[in-house]
Design a protein around this motif. Structure first.
Motif, PDB file in Angstrom:
ATOM      1  N   ALA A   1       0.826  -1.209   0.000  1.00 20.15           N
ATOM      2  CA  ALA A   1       0.000   0.000   0.000  1.00 20.15           C
ATOM      3  C   ALA A   1       0.862   1.261   0.000  1.00 20.15           C
ATOM      4  CB  ALA A   1      -0.924  -0.002   1.214  1.00 20.15           C
ATOM      5  N   PHE A   2       2.028   1.183   0.623  1.00 17.16           N
ATOM      6  CA  PHE A   2       2.912   2.349   0.701  1.00 17.16           C
ATOM      7  C   PHE A   2       3.770   2.541  -0.558  1.00 17.16           C
ATOM      8  CE2 PHE A   2       3.588   3.701   5.397  1.00 17.16           C
ATOM      9  CZ  PHE A   2       2.214   3.687   5.615  1.00 17.16           C
ATOM     10  N   LEU A   3       3.887   1.507  -1.400  1.00 18.44           N
ATOM     11  CA  LEU A   3       4.810   1.582  -2.533  1.00 18.44           C
ATOM     12  C   LEU A   3       4.490   2.699  -3.530  1.00 18.44           C
ATOM     13  CD1 LEU A   3       5.824  -2.072  -3.491  1.00 18.44           C
ATOM     14  CD2 LEU A   3       7.158  -0.315  -2.298  1.00 18.44           C
ATOM     15  N   PRO A   4       3.217   2.910  -3.924  1.00 15.46           N
ATOM     16  CA  PRO A   4       2.959   4.006  -4.863  1.00 15.46           C
ATOM     17  C   PRO A   4       3.371   5.375  -4.317  1.00 15.46           C
ATOM     18  CG  PRO A   4       1.057   2.560  -4.701  1.00 15.46           C
ATOM     19  CD  PRO A   4       1.994   2.171  -3.608  1.00 15.46           C
ATOM     20  N   LEU A   5       3.509   5.456  -3.004  1.00 15.04           N
ATOM     21  CA  LEU A   5       3.893   6.711  -2.350  1.00 15.04           C
ATOM     22  C   LEU A   5       5.398   6.779  -2.114  1.00 15.04           C
ATOM     23  CD1 LEU A   5       1.095   6.464   0.358  1.00 15.04           C
ATOM     24  CD2 LEU A   5       0.991   7.780  -1.757  1.00 15.04           C
ATOM     25  N   ILE A   6       6.113   5.734  -2.542  1.00 11.41           N
ATOM     26  CA  ILE A   6       7.532   5.509  -2.228  1.00 11.41           C
ATOM     27  C   ILE A   6       7.827   5.833  -0.754  1.00 11.41           C
ATOM     28  CG2 ILE A   6       8.422   5.639  -4.577  1.00 11.41           C
ATOM     29  CD1 ILE A   6       9.343   8.473  -4.051  1.00 11.41           C
ATOM     30  N   TYR A   7       6.952   5.306   0.075  1.00  9.69           N
ATOM     31  CA  TYR A   7       7.090   5.466   1.519  1.00  9.69           C
ATOM     32  C   TYR A   7       7.548   4.137   2.107  1.00  9.69           C
ATOM     33  CZ  TYR A   7       5.926   9.166   4.856  1.00  9.69           C
ATOM     34  OH  TYR A   7       6.002  10.227   5.719  1.00  9.69           O
ATOM     35  N   PRO A   8       8.671   4.097   2.809  1.00 15.08           N
ATOM     36  CA  PRO A   8       9.121   2.836   3.417  1.00 15.08           C
ATOM     37  C   PRO A   8       8.260   2.488   4.633  1.00 15.08           C
ATOM     38  CG  PRO A   8      10.649   4.603   3.954  1.00 15.08           C
ATOM     39  CD  PRO A   8       9.622   5.200   3.039  1.00 15.08           C
ATOM     40  N   TYR A   9       7.619   1.342   4.574  1.00 11.50           N
ATOM     41  CA  TYR A   9       6.604   0.960   5.564  1.00 11.50           C
ATOM     42  C   TYR A   9       7.167   0.799   6.978  1.00 11.50           C
ATOM     43  CZ  TYR A   9       3.311  -2.261   7.875  1.00 11.50           C
ATOM     44  OH  TYR A   9       2.465  -2.874   8.767  1.00 11.50           O
TER      45      TYR A   9
ATOM     46  N   ALA B   1      14.540  -1.477   0.514  1.00 10.71           N
ATOM     47  CA  ALA B   1      14.783  -2.235  -0.717  1.00 10.71           C
ATOM     48  C   ALA B   1      13.529  -2.275  -1.582  1.00 10.71           C
ATOM     49  CB  ALA B   1      15.243  -3.655  -0.374  1.00 10.71           C
ATOM     50  N   CYS B   2      12.362  -2.430  -0.963  1.00  9.17           N
ATOM     51  CA  CYS B   2      11.097  -2.442  -1.708  1.00  9.17           C
ATOM     52  C   CYS B   2      10.850  -1.098  -2.384  1.00  9.17           C
ATOM     53  CB  CYS B   2       9.943  -2.793  -0.781  1.00  9.17           C
ATOM     54  SG  CYS B   2       9.954  -4.487  -0.166  1.00  9.17           S
ATOM     55  N   VAL B   3      11.101  -0.019  -1.640  1.00  6.34           N
ATOM     56  CA  VAL B   3      10.892   1.323  -2.189  1.00  6.34           C
ATOM     57  C   VAL B   3      11.832   1.580  -3.363  1.00  6.34           C
ATOM     58  CG1 VAL B   3      11.190   3.790  -1.708  1.00  6.34           C
ATOM     59  CG2 VAL B   3       9.926   2.348  -0.109  1.00  6.34           C
ATOM     60  N   PHE B   4      13.102   1.248  -3.199  1.00  3.82           N
ATOM     61  CA  PHE B   4      14.070   1.489  -4.275  1.00  3.82           C
ATOM     62  C   PHE B   4      13.778   0.598  -5.495  1.00  3.82           C
ATOM     63  CE2 PHE B   4      17.018   2.861  -0.668  1.00  3.82           C
ATOM     64  CZ  PHE B   4      16.719   4.206  -0.866  1.00  3.82           C
ATOM     65  N   ALA B   5      13.242  -0.596  -5.251  1.00  6.92           N
ATOM     66  CA  ALA B   5      12.861  -1.462  -6.370  1.00  6.92           C
ATOM     67  C   ALA B   5      11.698  -0.847  -7.150  1.00  6.92           C
ATOM     68  CB  ALA B   5      12.481  -2.850  -5.860  1.00  6.92           C
ATOM     69  N   PHE B   6      10.747  -0.271  -6.432  1.00  3.25           N
ATOM     70  CA  PHE B   6       9.620   0.396  -7.100  1.00  3.25           C
ATOM     71  C   PHE B   6      10.113   1.570  -7.939  1.00  3.25           C
ATOM     72  CE2 PHE B   6       6.341   3.641  -7.406  1.00  3.25           C
ATOM     73  CZ  PHE B   6       5.250   2.912  -7.858  1.00  3.25           C
TER      74      PHE B   6
END
Length: 443
Positions: free
Chosen positions: A188-196, A276-281
């Motif tokens: 849910a946070f990925l479109p916002l490039i917010y690290p959960y 890592a998830c944010v940077f991958a997005f």
């Protein structure tokens, strides 16, 4: 002064034929029985003079006097609170919560059903956000240039709903399956490039230390020594807490959530996974958007809705806890029940915003217990109104409320809670004076 304890006010009338008042001033005087002796006030065997001198009882003569209590201090006066509410743009400013009330008292007054997790209702919020976000992207793709701001406003609000879903996951109020919560929250946070995970760790501290000076990880008042330390920093602070305040969460997002040194050793592993998830997005999602739509497409479809999200992120957060009458306190003075019930604001927004943002602005019950799912916040708030209604701060969004926050709530002051920039540095606060002139004052 708002939201601080006022000194006792006594008027003493002499029993002589002139009945001349002998004392009519504000003093810090303990409760008890008082008599007037030789022009001073006796309490527990001493005379209290206006010069703050104590004289033994044996050295004074006695005159007859009557102590007459006047009206309560302004902060305890319903009329004064009503005046403040009108001035600040509130529907109601709550009475001060007694020190004897604990947060546990408030929590136990809530119906047990408001804490229950309902998987169907939880996934319904996901469906609402996914549908409204997809609709927003469609609107952006079809809208002529002059309607794009409306499409961006809708899409930015819709993607804020994703943040609220991740917010519930972080508080463990989305699902009984904790792995599902972590996965949904991260996505849910990925479109916002917010690290959960970094956000979750810092946000938990916000709930534990709400409106505690130096400890709350959301908004803090500006410190005077920091404000006066450097001219360039001072200018940046004035603009950041003034005209740019509705986007200041961008600075908070960037400074707080990507620095590994700001986290405890046992948190770092989970923080790294989120990063890592944010940077991958960013590495995959952004090039795909640019490949399909070009740089202007990236601006239209991602950047502008993202700025819309941060508008709500900043606005919601500052409205929830910022007002001239709501104090920040040091840890030794801080009271959990007062901070969460008295120091949190319920603000009603237009219905479409409430729906897309899953009632996150029904915020007082969320601070009483973050375990309450977003879809139960209204029921919880109704219970709080029934049991604690006179202590609640409530507003409907209006320009006067925003103008008050943007032009008054700046530099920390122990006595007044806040001092505005244009009082501290009038020559450099042109942007604040400009806001005072141009912002509407409708409530």
């Amino acid at each position: 002064m708002a939201c601080t304890s006022a000194n006792s006010l006594l008027q003493l009338k002499c029993s002589s034929s002139h009945q001349t008042p002998l004392l009519n001033s504000r003093r810090n005087i303990s409760a008890g029985s008082f008599n007037l002796k030789g022009g001073g006030l006796i309490h527990k065997g001493f005379v209290y003079r206006s010069q703050r001198q104590f004289i033994p009882r044996s050295k004074v003569g006695v005159i007859r006097a009557v102590a007459i209590p006047l009206e309560p201090a302004p902060v305890e006066s319903a009329e004064y609170r009503k005046e403040l509410a009108e001035r600040y743009g509130f529907n109601q400013i709550g009475e001060p919560l007694p020190d004897t009330v604990t947060l546990k008292d408030v929590i136990t007054s809530l119906p047990k059903k408001v804490f229950e997790i309902d998987d169907v209702k939880a996934w319904k919020t996901v469906l609402i956000s996914a549908t409204s976000y997809a609709l927003g992207l469609l609107m952006i793709s079809k809208a002529p240039w002059y309607l794009l701001p409306l499409a961006w406003a809708w899409t930015g609000t819709a993607v804020t709903g994703f943040f609220v879903i991740g917010h519930d996951c972080a508080h463990k109020s989305f699902s009984t399956n904790k792995l599902v919560e972590d996965i949904v929250g991260t996505l849910a946070f990925l479109p916002l490039i917010y690290p959960y995970e970094p956000w979750r760790f810092k946000h938990d501290k916000h709930h534990a230390k709400t409106n505690m000076l130096k400890e709350d990880t959301a908004w803090q008042p500006v410190w005077k020594d920091e404000f006066e330390s450097n001219p360039l920093l001072r200018k940046a602070i004035i603009n950041g807490y003034g005209p740019l305040r509705c986007w200041m969460s961008i600075a908070h997002w960037l400074v707080v959530h990507f620095d590994l040194t700001k986290f405890r050793p046992n948190e770092v592993k989970r923080v790294k996974i989120s990063l890592a998830c944010v940077f991958a997005f960013i590495a995959i999602g952004w090039p795909l958007i640019i490949y399909k739509t070009g740089i202007m497409g990236w601006i239209k479809f991602w950047l502008m809705p993202w700025l819309g999200y941060h508008f709500w992120m900043s606005t919601f957060t500052m409205v929830h806890h910022t007002a001239p009458h709501i104090p920040f306190k040091y840890s030794e003075e801080w009271n959990a029940a007062q901070a969460q019930l008295n120091g949190t604001v319920h603000c009603a927004y237009p219905q479409w915003i409430e729906i897309l943002c899953h009632d996150i602005n029904v915020h007082i019950p969320h601070h009483i217990s973050p375990k309450i799912p977003s879809y139960n916040l209204r029921a919880a708030h109704k219970s709080l109104q029934e049991n604690w209604g006179k202590y609640l701060n409530e507003a409907s969004w209006n320009w006067r409320l925003m103008k008050t926050i943007l032009t008054v709530c700046h530099v920390y002051d122990k006595e007044q809670n806040y001092v505005s920039f244009d009082e501290v540095a009038p020559e450099e606060s042109g942007s604040i004076k400009f806001l005072k002139k141009v912002m509407p004052d409708y409530a």
